[in-house]
Design an enzyme around this catalytic site. Structure first.
Site, mmCIF file in Angstrom:
data_model
loop_
_atom_site.group_PDB
_atom_site.id
_atom_site.type_symbol
_atom_site.label_atom_id
_atom_site.label_comp_id
_atom_site.label_asym_id
_atom_site.label_seq_id
_atom_site.Cartn_x
_atom_site.Cartn_y
_atom_site.Cartn_z
ATOM 1 N N ILE A 90 22.129 32.915 36.377
ATOM 2 C CA ILE A 90 22.203 34.361 36.138
ATOM 3 C C ILE A 90 21.856 34.695 34.684
ATOM 4 C CG2 ILE A 90 23.766 36.351 36.139
ATOM 5 C CD1 ILE A 90 25.458 34.626 38.200
ATOM 6 N N CYS A 130 56.714 42.050 35.802
ATOM 7 C CA CYS A 130 58.012 41.592 36.315
ATOM 8 C C CYS A 130 58.176 42.105 37.747
ATOM 9 C CB CYS A 130 59.151 42.116 35.442
ATOM 10 S SG CYS A 130 60.768 41.748 36.178
ATOM 11 N N CYS A 171 66.734 41.389 31.886
ATOM 12 C CA CYS A 171 66.287 41.288 33.290
ATOM 13 C C CYS A 171 66.145 39.805 33.684
ATOM 14 C CB CYS A 171 64.958 42.031 33.450
ATOM 15 S SG CYS A 171 64.212 41.826 35.063
ATOM 16 N N THR A 208 30.096 30.792 34.436
ATOM 17 C CA THR A 208 29.943 29.366 34.102
ATOM 18 C C THR A 208 29.156 29.199 32.802
ATOM 19 O OG1 THR A 208 28.033 29.235 35.568
ATOM 20 C CG2 THR A 208 30.122 28.456 36.456
ATOM 21 N N CYS A 253 61.061 37.957 32.097
ATOM 22 C CA CYS A 253 61.134 39.354 31.678
ATOM 23 C C CYS A 253 62.251 39.527 30.646
ATOM 24 C CB CYS A 253 61.393 40.236 32.891
ATOM 25 S SG CYS A 253 61.418 41.980 32.459
ATOM 26 N N PHE A 296 34.796 27.521 41.001
ATOM 27 C CA PHE A 296 35.867 26.922 41.815
ATOM 28 C C PHE A 296 35.367 25.819 42.744
ATOM 29 C CE2 PHE A 296 37.390 31.146 40.677
ATOM 30 C CZ PHE A 296 38.609 30.797 40.119
ATOM 31 N N ARG A 297 34.179 26.021 43.340
ATOM 32 C CA ARG A 297 33.796 25.129 44.429
ATOM 33 C C ARG A 297 32.603 24.226 44.118
ATOM 34 N NH1 ARG A 297 35.803 29.750 46.146
ATOM 35 N NH2 ARG A 297 37.625 29.605 47.485
ATOM 36 N N HIS A 324 40.328 40.708 42.098
ATOM 37 C CA HIS A 324 41.354 39.654 42.094
ATOM 38 C C HIS A 324 42.282 39.762 40.885
ATOM 39 C CE1 HIS A 324 38.824 36.887 44.946
ATOM 40 N NE2 HIS A 324 39.318 37.942 45.538
HETATM 41 N N1 APR Z 1 24.111 31.168 37.972
HETATM 42 C C1 APR Z 1 24.066 31.423 39.304
HETATM 43 N N2 APR Z 1 24.948 30.902 40.182
HETATM 44 C C2 APR Z 1 25.883 30.082 39.698
HETATM 45 C C3 APR Z 1 25.987 29.746 38.324
HETATM 46 C C4 APR Z 1 25.032 30.330 37.438
HETATM 47 N N3 APR Z 1 25.037 30.087 36.117
HETATM 48 N N4 APR Z 1 27.038 28.901 38.168
HETATM 49 C C5 APR Z 1 27.566 28.713 39.393
HETATM 50 N N5 APR Z 1 26.885 29.431 40.322
HETATM 51 C C6 APR Z 1 27.170 29.580 41.755
HETATM 52 C C7 APR Z 1 27.588 28.308 42.465
HETATM 53 O O1 APR Z 1 26.457 27.627 42.936
HETATM 54 C C8 APR Z 1 28.470 28.851 43.593
HETATM 55 O O2 APR Z 1 27.711 29.128 44.760
HETATM 56 O O3 APR Z 1 28.290 30.440 41.846
HETATM 57 C C9 APR Z 1 29.004 30.166 43.038
HETATM 58 C C10 APR Z 1 30.481 30.124 42.705
HETATM 59 O O4 APR Z 1 31.215 29.993 43.897
HETATM 60 P P1 APR Z 1 32.792 29.701 43.907
HETATM 61 O O5 APR Z 1 33.096 28.559 42.992
HETATM 62 O O6 APR Z 1 33.190 29.564 45.331
HETATM 63 O O7 APR Z 1 33.423 31.006 43.232
HETATM 64 P P2 APR Z 1 33.661 32.432 43.898
HETATM 65 O O8 APR Z 1 32.668 32.737 44.952
HETATM 66 O O9 APR Z 1 33.811 33.397 42.787
HETATM 67 O O10 APR Z 1 35.070 32.221 44.587
HETATM 68 C C11 APR Z 1 35.688 33.328 45.181
HETATM 69 O O11 APR Z 1 37.683 32.121 45.564
HETATM 70 O O12 APR Z 1 39.412 30.674 45.088
HETATM 71 C C12 APR Z 1 38.977 31.969 45.057
HETATM 72 O O13 APR Z 1 40.012 33.507 43.683
HETATM 73 C C13 APR Z 1 38.989 32.561 43.670
HETATM 74 O O14 APR Z 1 37.745 34.503 42.960
HETATM 75 C C14 APR Z 1 37.645 33.219 43.540
HETATM 76 C C15 APR Z 1 37.162 33.286 44.992
#
Ligand code: APR
Length: 251
Positions: free
Chosen positions: A239, A130, A160, A29, A150, A36-37, A122
Protein backbone atom coordinates in the site's frame (compact mmCIF):
# COMPACT_ATOMS: atom_id res chain seq x y z
CA UNK A 1 4.20 -3.69 -9.92
CA UNK A 2 1.24 -4.51 -12.19
CA UNK A 3 1.09 -1.40 -14.37
CA UNK A 4 -2.36 -2.10 -15.81
CA UNK A 5 -4.03 -2.71 -12.45
CA UNK A 6 -2.36 0.37 -10.99
CA UNK A 7 -3.61 2.43 -13.97
CA UNK A 8 -7.16 1.17 -13.47
CA UNK A 9 -6.98 1.99 -9.78
CA UNK A 10 -5.72 5.48 -10.57
CA UNK A 11 -8.66 6.05 -12.95
CA UNK A 12 -11.16 4.79 -10.40
CA UNK A 13 -9.76 7.13 -7.76
CA UNK A 14 -9.55 10.06 -10.17
CA UNK A 15 -13.21 9.81 -11.19
CA UNK A 16 -14.57 9.20 -7.68
CA UNK A 17 -15.41 12.13 -5.46
CA UNK A 18 -16.81 10.07 -2.58
CA UNK A 19 -14.43 7.29 -1.55
CA UNK A 20 -15.06 4.84 1.27
CA UNK A 21 -11.95 3.05 2.46
CA UNK A 22 -11.78 -0.13 4.51
CA UNK A 23 -8.37 -0.71 6.05
CA UNK A 24 -6.82 -3.61 7.94
CA UNK A 25 -3.55 -4.50 9.58
CA UNK A 26 -1.73 -4.50 6.21
CA UNK A 27 -2.15 -0.72 6.22
CA UNK A 28 0.27 -0.42 9.12
CA UNK A 29 2.90 -3.10 8.42
CA UNK A 30 5.01 -0.48 6.63
CA UNK A 31 4.89 1.54 9.86
CA UNK A 32 6.53 -1.40 11.61
CA UNK A 33 3.44 -3.02 13.14
CA UNK A 34 3.09 -6.68 12.14
CA UNK A 35 -0.32 -7.81 10.89
CA UNK A 36 -2.25 -10.72 12.42
CA UNK A 37 -2.34 -13.57 9.93
CA UNK A 38 0.83 -13.28 7.83
CA UNK A 39 3.88 -15.46 8.63
CA UNK A 40 5.16 -13.13 11.36
CA UNK A 41 1.64 -12.08 12.39
CA UNK A 42 0.56 -11.80 16.03
CA UNK A 43 -1.96 -14.66 15.73
CA UNK A 44 0.77 -17.18 14.86
CA UNK A 45 0.71 -17.67 18.62
CA UNK A 46 -2.84 -19.00 18.91
CA UNK A 47 -2.86 -18.63 22.69
CA UNK A 48 -2.55 -14.86 22.23
CA UNK A 49 -5.53 -14.74 19.87
CA UNK A 50 -7.60 -16.88 22.23
CA UNK A 51 -6.75 -14.57 25.12
CA UNK A 52 -8.04 -11.46 23.34
CA UNK A 53 -11.65 -12.22 24.18
CA UNK A 54 -14.10 -10.62 26.57
CA UNK A 55 -14.53 -13.99 28.31
CA UNK A 56 -10.81 -14.22 29.06
CA UNK A 57 -10.75 -10.62 30.28
CA UNK A 58 -13.55 -11.38 32.74
CA UNK A 59 -12.16 -14.70 33.90
CA UNK A 60 -8.46 -13.83 34.06
CA UNK A 61 -8.00 -10.05 34.04
CA UNK A 62 -4.37 -10.18 35.15
CA UNK A 63 -3.30 -12.65 32.48
CA UNK A 64 -5.43 -10.78 29.95
CA UNK A 65 -3.61 -7.48 30.52
CA UNK A 66 -0.22 -9.15 30.35
CA UNK A 67 -1.08 -10.60 26.92
CA UNK A 68 -2.89 -7.46 25.72
CA UNK A 69 0.24 -5.45 26.44
CA UNK A 70 2.36 -8.09 24.71
CA UNK A 71 0.26 -7.79 21.52
CA UNK A 72 -0.81 -4.14 21.44
CA UNK A 73 1.13 -1.97 23.86
CA UNK A 74 4.62 -2.92 22.81
CA UNK A 75 7.21 -0.58 21.38
CA UNK A 76 6.35 -1.15 17.67
CA UNK A 77 2.82 0.10 18.29
CA UNK A 78 3.69 2.96 20.57
CA UNK A 79 6.44 4.42 18.42
CA UNK A 80 4.78 3.79 15.03
CA UNK A 81 4.28 6.72 12.69
CA UNK A 82 2.04 7.00 9.61
CA UNK A 83 3.59 5.55 6.45
CA UNK A 84 3.24 6.83 2.85
CA UNK A 85 -0.03 4.87 2.49
CA UNK A 86 -1.70 6.67 5.40
CA UNK A 87 -0.35 9.98 4.11
CA UNK A 88 -1.67 9.33 0.59
CA UNK A 89 -5.20 8.84 1.95
CA UNK A 90 -4.94 12.13 3.84
CA UNK A 91 -3.61 13.78 0.66
CA UNK A 92 -6.65 12.56 -1.30
CA UNK A 93 -8.84 14.35 1.20
CA UNK A 94 -6.71 17.48 0.96
CA UNK A 95 -7.29 17.37 -2.82
CA UNK A 96 -11.00 17.90 -2.15
CA UNK A 97 -12.35 14.36 -2.23
CA UNK A 98 -14.62 12.99 0.46
CA UNK A 99 -12.63 10.15 2.03
CA UNK A 100 -14.33 8.14 4.75
CA UNK A 101 -11.97 5.69 6.42
CA UNK A 102 -13.36 2.67 8.25
CA UNK A 103 -10.49 0.91 9.91
CA UNK A 104 -10.11 -2.37 11.75
CA UNK A 105 -6.83 -1.00 13.11
CA UNK A 106 -6.50 0.19 16.67
CA UNK A 107 -3.26 2.18 16.22
CA UNK A 108 -4.62 5.67 15.49
CA UNK A 109 -2.27 6.16 12.51
CA UNK A 110 -4.94 7.40 10.07
CA UNK A 111 -5.77 10.26 12.42
CA UNK A 112 -2.06 11.00 12.93
CA UNK A 113 -1.65 11.17 9.15
CA UNK A 114 -4.37 13.82 8.94
CA UNK A 115 -7.47 11.90 7.79
CA UNK A 116 -10.43 13.65 9.37
CA UNK A 117 -13.16 11.01 8.93
CA UNK A 118 -11.93 7.86 10.64
CA UNK A 119 -14.23 5.27 12.18
CA UNK A 120 -12.41 2.82 14.45
CA UNK A 121 -14.53 -0.28 13.97
CA UNK A 122 -12.40 -2.20 16.48
CA UNK A 123 -11.82 0.69 18.88
CA UNK A 124 -8.43 2.00 19.94
CA UNK A 125 -5.47 0.89 22.03
CA UNK A 126 -5.07 4.46 23.24
CA UNK A 127 -8.04 4.45 25.58
CA UNK A 128 -9.42 2.32 28.40
CA UNK A 129 -12.63 2.49 30.39
CA UNK A 130 -13.78 1.34 33.81
CA UNK A 131 -16.58 -1.24 33.38
CA UNK A 132 -18.07 -0.17 36.71
CA UNK A 133 -18.10 3.65 36.80
CA UNK A 134 -17.33 4.30 33.09
CA UNK A 135 -14.40 6.59 33.98
CA UNK A 136 -12.19 6.91 30.87
CA UNK A 137 -8.40 6.62 30.85
CA UNK A 138 -5.58 7.27 28.38
CA UNK A 139 -2.53 5.38 27.28
CA UNK A 140 -0.32 6.70 30.08
CA UNK A 141 -2.68 5.22 32.68
CA UNK A 142 -2.71 1.87 30.89
CA UNK A 143 1.08 1.78 30.90
CA UNK A 144 1.52 2.96 34.48
CA UNK A 145 0.60 -0.36 36.12
CA UNK A 146 0.87 -4.01 34.99
CA UNK A 147 -2.90 -4.36 35.48
CA UNK A 148 -4.52 -0.93 35.20
CA UNK A 149 -7.33 -0.31 37.65
CA UNK A 150 -9.81 2.50 38.18
CA UNK A 151 -8.56 5.17 40.57
CA UNK A 152 -11.74 7.21 40.63
CA UNK A 153 -12.68 8.02 44.22
CA UNK A 154 -16.14 8.83 45.50
CA UNK A 155 -17.01 11.62 47.95
CA UNK A 156 -16.26 9.30 50.87
CA UNK A 157 -12.75 8.73 49.51
CA UNK A 158 -13.35 5.10 48.45
CA UNK A 159 -11.54 4.09 45.30
CA UNK A 160 -13.50 2.27 42.57
CA UNK A 161 -10.62 -0.20 42.01
CA UNK A 162 -12.11 -2.20 39.11
CA UNK A 163 -9.77 -3.62 36.47
CA UNK A 164 -10.02 -1.39 33.38
CA UNK A 165 -11.18 -2.65 29.99
CA UNK A 166 -9.22 -1.55 26.93
CA UNK A 167 -11.40 0.45 24.55
CA UNK A 168 -10.64 -2.20 21.94
CA UNK A 169 -13.16 -4.59 20.43
CA UNK A 170 -12.27 -8.07 21.70
CA UNK A 171 -13.33 -11.37 20.20
CA UNK A 172 -16.93 -11.87 21.28
CA UNK A 173 -17.73 -8.15 21.32
CA UNK A 174 -19.70 -6.26 18.66
CA UNK A 175 -17.95 -4.11 16.08
CA UNK A 176 -18.49 -0.34 16.53
CA UNK A 177 -20.54 1.82 14.14
CA UNK A 178 -21.25 -1.06 11.78
CA UNK A 179 -24.48 0.45 10.45
CA UNK A 180 -22.59 3.64 9.56
CA UNK A 181 -20.10 1.53 7.62
CA UNK A 182 -22.84 -0.38 5.81
CA UNK A 183 -24.58 2.87 4.82
CA UNK A 184 -21.29 4.37 3.64
CA UNK A 185 -20.53 1.29 1.54
CA UNK A 186 -23.94 1.54 -0.07
CA UNK A 187 -23.53 5.28 -0.79
CA UNK A 188 -20.14 6.01 -2.32
CA UNK A 189 -18.44 6.27 -5.72
CA UNK A 190 -15.68 3.81 -4.88
CA UNK A 191 -15.08 1.28 -2.12
CA UNK A 192 -11.36 0.80 -1.55
CA UNK A 193 -10.10 -2.24 0.38
CA UNK A 194 -6.58 -1.83 1.79
CA UNK A 195 -4.48 -4.39 3.64
CA UNK A 196 -7.05 -6.74 5.04
CA UNK A 197 -7.44 -10.48 4.60
CA UNK A 198 -11.25 -9.98 4.74
CA UNK A 199 -11.51 -13.07 6.91
CA UNK A 200 -13.29 -11.59 9.92
CA UNK A 201 -17.03 -10.96 9.82
CA UNK A 202 -19.01 -8.76 9.93
CA UNK A 203 -16.49 -6.24 8.54
CA UNK A 204 -15.52 -8.65 5.76
CA UNK A 205 -19.04 -8.30 4.35
CA UNK A 206 -18.76 -4.53 3.76
CA UNK A 207 -17.49 -4.70 0.16
CA UNK A 208 -20.61 -6.72 -0.72
CA UNK A 209 -22.82 -3.78 0.25
CA UNK A 210 -20.92 -1.55 -2.17
CA UNK A 211 -21.18 -4.11 -4.97
CA UNK A 212 -24.88 -4.69 -4.29
CA UNK A 213 -25.48 -0.95 -4.67
CA UNK A 214 -23.57 -0.93 -7.97
CA UNK A 215 -20.38 0.76 -6.76
CA UNK A 216 -16.93 -0.44 -7.84
CA UNK A 217 -14.64 -2.13 -5.33
CA UNK A 218 -10.86 -1.89 -5.62
CA UNK A 219 -8.33 -3.90 -3.60
CA UNK A 220 -4.69 -3.29 -2.69
CA UNK A 221 -3.40 -6.28 -0.77
CA UNK A 222 -0.38 -8.55 -0.78
CA UNK A 223 -2.54 -11.69 -0.79
CA UNK A 224 -5.77 -12.83 -2.47
CA UNK A 225 -9.07 -11.91 -0.86
CA UNK A 226 -12.49 -13.46 -1.48
CA UNK A 227 -13.70 -10.26 -3.20
CA UNK A 228 -10.90 -10.07 -5.81
CA UNK A 229 -12.90 -11.85 -8.53
CA UNK A 230 -15.60 -9.17 -8.41
CA UNK A 231 -13.30 -6.15 -7.93
CA UNK A 232 -12.83 -3.50 -10.64
CA UNK A 233 -9.11 -3.34 -9.80
CA UNK A 234 -6.87 -5.63 -7.77
CA UNK A 235 -3.31 -4.50 -7.09
CA UNK A 236 -1.03 -7.06 -5.52
CA UNK A 237 1.49 -4.71 -3.93
CA UNK A 238 2.47 -2.73 -0.88
CA UNK A 239 0.00 0.00 0.00
CA UNK A 240 2.79 2.41 0.91
CA UNK A 241 4.20 2.06 -2.60
CA UNK A 242 0.96 1.81 -4.61
CA UNK A 243 -1.16 4.58 -3.06
CA UNK A 244 1.36 7.42 -3.33
CA UNK A 245 1.76 6.50 -7.02
CA UNK A 246 -1.93 6.58 -7.82
CA UNK A 247 -2.62 9.68 -5.75
CA UNK A 248 0.21 11.51 -7.49
CA UNK A 249 -1.34 10.37 -10.80
CA UNK A 250 1.76 8.53 -11.94
CA UNK A 251 0.34 5.00 -11.94
N1 APR B 1 0.42 -3.77 1.67
C1 APR B 1 -0.66 -4.48 1.27
N2 APR B 1 -1.14 -5.55 1.95
C2 APR B 1 -0.47 -5.92 3.04
C3 APR B 1 0.68 -5.25 3.52
C4 APR B 1 1.14 -4.12 2.77
N3 APR B 1 2.21 -3.41 3.12
N4 APR B 1 1.11 -5.87 4.65
C5 APR B 1 0.25 -6.89 4.86
N5 APR B 1 -0.71 -6.92 3.91
C6 APR B 1 -1.88 -7.81 3.81
C7 APR B 1 -1.61 -9.26 4.15
O1 APR B 1 -1.20 -9.96 3.01
C8 APR B 1 -2.98 -9.72 4.67
O2 APR B 1 -3.79 -10.23 3.62
O3 APR B 1 -2.80 -7.36 4.79
C9 APR B 1 -3.61 -8.45 5.20
C10 APR B 1 -3.71 -8.41 6.72
O4 APR B 1 -4.63 -9.39 7.14
P1 APR B 1 -4.83 -9.78 8.68
O5 APR B 1 -3.49 -10.02 9.31
O6 APR B 1 -5.82 -10.88 8.72
O7 APR B 1 -5.40 -8.43 9.34
P2 APR B 1 -6.88 -7.87 9.27
O8 APR B 1 -7.58 -8.25 8.02
O9 APR B 1 -6.80 -6.43 9.61
O10 APR B 1 -7.56 -8.64 10.47
C11 APR B 1 -8.88 -8.30 10.82
O11 APR B 1 -8.81 -9.65 12.76
O12 APR B 1 -7.92 -10.57 14.67
C12 APR B 1 -8.67 -9.56 14.14
O13 APR B 1 -9.02 -7.62 15.35
C13 APR B 1 -8.12 -8.19 14.45
O14 APR B 1 -8.63 -6.16 13.25
C14 APR B 1 -8.14 -7.48 13.13
C15 APR B 1 -9.08 -8.36 12.29
Amino acid sequence: MQTQAVGTLRQLIETASDIVVLTGAGMSTESGIPDFRSDNGAWQDETLAEAMSDTYLHEQPHAFWQKFKQVFLREEFLSARPNPGHLALAALEAMGKRVRVFTQNVDGLHQQAGSSYVVELHGSIRRAVCPMCQQRYGLADMLAEPVPTCHWTNVKGAECGFVLHPDTVLFGQPVRQLSEAVLAAAHCDLFLVLGTSLLVDPVAELPNYALAAGHPVAVVNLEDTYIDGRAAAVVRGKIGEVLPLVVAGEG
